[in-house]
Design a protein around this motif. Structure first.
Motif, PDB file in Angstrom:
ATOM      1  N   VAL A   1     -50.323  42.503 -23.282  1.00  0.00           N
ATOM      2  CA  VAL A   1     -49.204  41.609 -23.005  1.00  0.00           C
ATOM      3  C   VAL A   1     -49.718  40.175 -23.011  1.00  0.00           C
ATOM      4  CG1 VAL A   1     -47.428  40.938 -21.341  1.00  0.00           C
ATOM      5  CG2 VAL A   1     -48.013  43.356 -21.622  1.00  0.00           C
ATOM      6  N   ARG A   2     -49.222  39.378 -23.925  1.00  0.00           N
ATOM      7  CA  ARG A   2     -49.538  37.944 -23.950  1.00  0.00           C
ATOM      8  C   ARG A   2     -48.654  37.239 -22.934  1.00  0.00           C
ATOM      9  NH1 ARG A   2     -54.037  38.126 -27.393  1.00  0.00           N
ATOM     10  NH2 ARG A   2     -53.645  39.985 -28.658  1.00  0.00           N
TER      11      ARG A   2
ATOM     12  N   PHE B   1     -43.616  32.709 -19.744  1.00  0.00           N
ATOM     13  CA  PHE B   1     -43.344  33.319 -21.047  1.00  0.00           C
ATOM     14  C   PHE B   1     -44.190  34.572 -21.220  1.00  0.00           C
ATOM     15  CE2 PHE B   1     -42.206  28.883 -21.489  1.00  0.00           C
ATOM     16  CZ  PHE B   1     -41.043  28.922 -22.247  1.00  0.00           C
ATOM     17  N   VAL B   2     -43.581  35.619 -21.771  1.00  0.00           N
ATOM     18  CA  VAL B   2     -44.237  36.916 -21.896  1.00  0.00           C
ATOM     19  C   VAL B   2     -43.948  37.495 -23.291  1.00  0.00           C
ATOM     20  CG1 VAL B   2     -44.412  39.248 -20.963  1.00  0.00           C
ATOM     21  CG2 VAL B   2     -43.914  37.343 -19.436  1.00  0.00           C
TER      22      VAL B   2
ATOM     23  N   ASP C   1     -38.670  47.667 -18.276  1.00  0.00           N
ATOM     24  CA  ASP C   1     -38.372  47.816 -16.847  1.00  0.00           C
ATOM     25  C   ASP C   1     -39.626  47.638 -16.000  1.00  0.00           C
ATOM     26  OD1 ASP C   1     -35.704  48.357 -17.360  1.00  0.00           O
ATOM     27  OD2 ASP C   1     -35.983  50.532 -17.374  1.00  0.00           O
ATOM     28  N   GLU C   2     -40.718  48.254 -16.431  1.00  0.00           N
ATOM     29  CA  GLU C   2     -41.939  48.196 -15.631  1.00  0.00           C
ATOM     30  C   GLU C   2     -42.579  46.814 -15.692  1.00  0.00           C
ATOM     31  OE1 GLU C   2     -44.552  51.553 -16.119  1.00  0.00           O
ATOM     32  OE2 GLU C   2     -42.873  52.962 -16.251  1.00  0.00           O
ATOM     33  N   LEU C   3     -42.506  46.167 -16.854  1.00  0.00           N
ATOM     34  CA  LEU C   3     -43.016  44.796 -16.958  1.00  0.00           C
ATOM     35  C   LEU C   3     -42.207  43.852 -16.082  1.00  0.00           C
ATOM     36  CD1 LEU C   3     -43.899  43.954 -20.677  1.00  0.00           C
ATOM     37  CD2 LEU C   3     -45.362  43.654 -18.669  1.00  0.00           C
TER      38      LEU C   3
ATOM     39  N   GLY D   1     -42.595  41.302  -8.960  1.00  0.00           N
ATOM     40  CA  GLY D   1     -43.344  41.659  -7.763  1.00  0.00           C
ATOM     41  C   GLY D   1     -44.576  40.826  -7.533  1.00  0.00           C
ATOM     42  N   ASN D   2     -45.075  40.182  -8.587  1.00  0.00           N
ATOM     43  CA  ASN D   2     -46.339  39.452  -8.469  1.00  0.00           C
ATOM     44  C   ASN D   2     -46.226  37.952  -8.690  1.00  0.00           C
ATOM     45  OD1 ASN D   2     -48.668  41.541  -8.146  1.00  0.00           O
ATOM     46  ND2 ASN D   2     -47.274  42.438  -9.656  1.00  0.00           N
TER      47      ASN D   2
END
Length: 269
Positions: free
Chosen positions: A39-40, A88-89, A109-111, A117-118
């Motif tokens: 993941v960038r 940005f992701v 969803d998990e990303l 969360g972080n």
């Protein structure tokens, strides 16, 4: 529109990431329920753990890669973020010729849960963009993730050629860019994707009957903002001559108009 930020549980948290680097470009190896995915990401250098940030996803095209999305500034949006208001992701696709499939909706969803969360995210301003197959993935997310996505911007999209979820009867902000000479994601496909959203975003689907102004063959591009959709769920439709590219340019111009049109659209929210 223009609501106060809705901070996530990551606000106030000191987050330390195990960054890796490609040159000076950061990325992480994200462990999720079906493996590991590169993941960038780009976090503002002056990141404030108590300030809610927009979260903007950039989805790669077939034959592309997440590093390319990062190199291009997440479809040209990052250079426009002069206030450092966004994270940005760009997740890597699944490694197949068709880089996005059913499992990738779970990856999203998990990303999203990981970043909310972080990091201090404004959960009411999460956006997704993409070109070609990446636009079809973002468009698919707009069908069933309206409760977590505020809007999408899709460049040369279609309502087919990809695994698509059942549609939730909910509105979402939506912007489409179409080159009228695109012979891959054709104008017919792009308009069909748009019309599905117009039906979701207006009372009784009445916006489907609104005639959008399109590029007529000369001059600069045309962006049309629908007037019969719900105000909370605007729809912008941008057209120009051109083929299967995302960074359309007006005649005589060196710089694409697409990033600014998208940035202005996202700033409606």
């Amino acid at each position: 529109l223009k609501n106060d930020p809705v901070p996530t549980r990551g606000c106030g948290k000191d987050t330390r990431l195990d960054y890796k680097y490609r040159g000076d470009k950061p990325y992480i190896e994200f462990k999720w329920s079906k493996g590991t995915r590169t993941v960038r990401l780009d976090i503002p250098k002056n990141y404030d753990k108590n300030k809610p940030y927009k979260l903007i996803f950039g989805m790669q095209c077939m034959g592309g890669w997440a590093g390319g999305v990062q190199d291009e500034g997440y479809y040209g949006l990052k250079p426009l973020d002069t206030d450092n208001s966004a994270i940005f992701v760009a997740p890597e696709g699944n490694g197949n010729q068709a880089p996005w499939g059913q499992d990738d909706y779970l990856l999203f969803d998990e990303l999203l849960a990981y970043f909310e969360g972080n990091f201090c995210i404004d959960s009411s301003r999460v956006f997704s963009t993409g070109f070609s197959y990446g636009s079809m993935f973002s468009n698919g997310l707009s069908w069933n993730h309206q409760d977590v996505l505020r809007a999408v911007a899709v460049y040369e999209t279609a309502e087919r050629n990809i695994w698509l979820p059942q549609r939730k009867q909910m509105g979402i902000g939506w912007m489409g860019v179409l080159g009228l000479q695109d012979n891959l994601c054709t104008p017919t496909m792009g308009r069909a994707a748009r019309d599905i959203i117009l039906e979701l975003n207006s009372e009784g689907g009445k916006a489907k009957n609104e005639h959008a102004q399109e590029y007529s063959g000369n001059g600069p591009h045309v962006c049309y903002d629908y007037t019969t959709v719900e105000e909370r769920f605007p729809v912008r439709w941008c057209t120009q001559n051109g083929g299967h590219i995302w960074d359309h340019k007006d005649p005589g111009q060196q710089q694409s108009w697409v990033p600014k049109a998208t940035w202005d659209f996202f700033n409606k929210f």
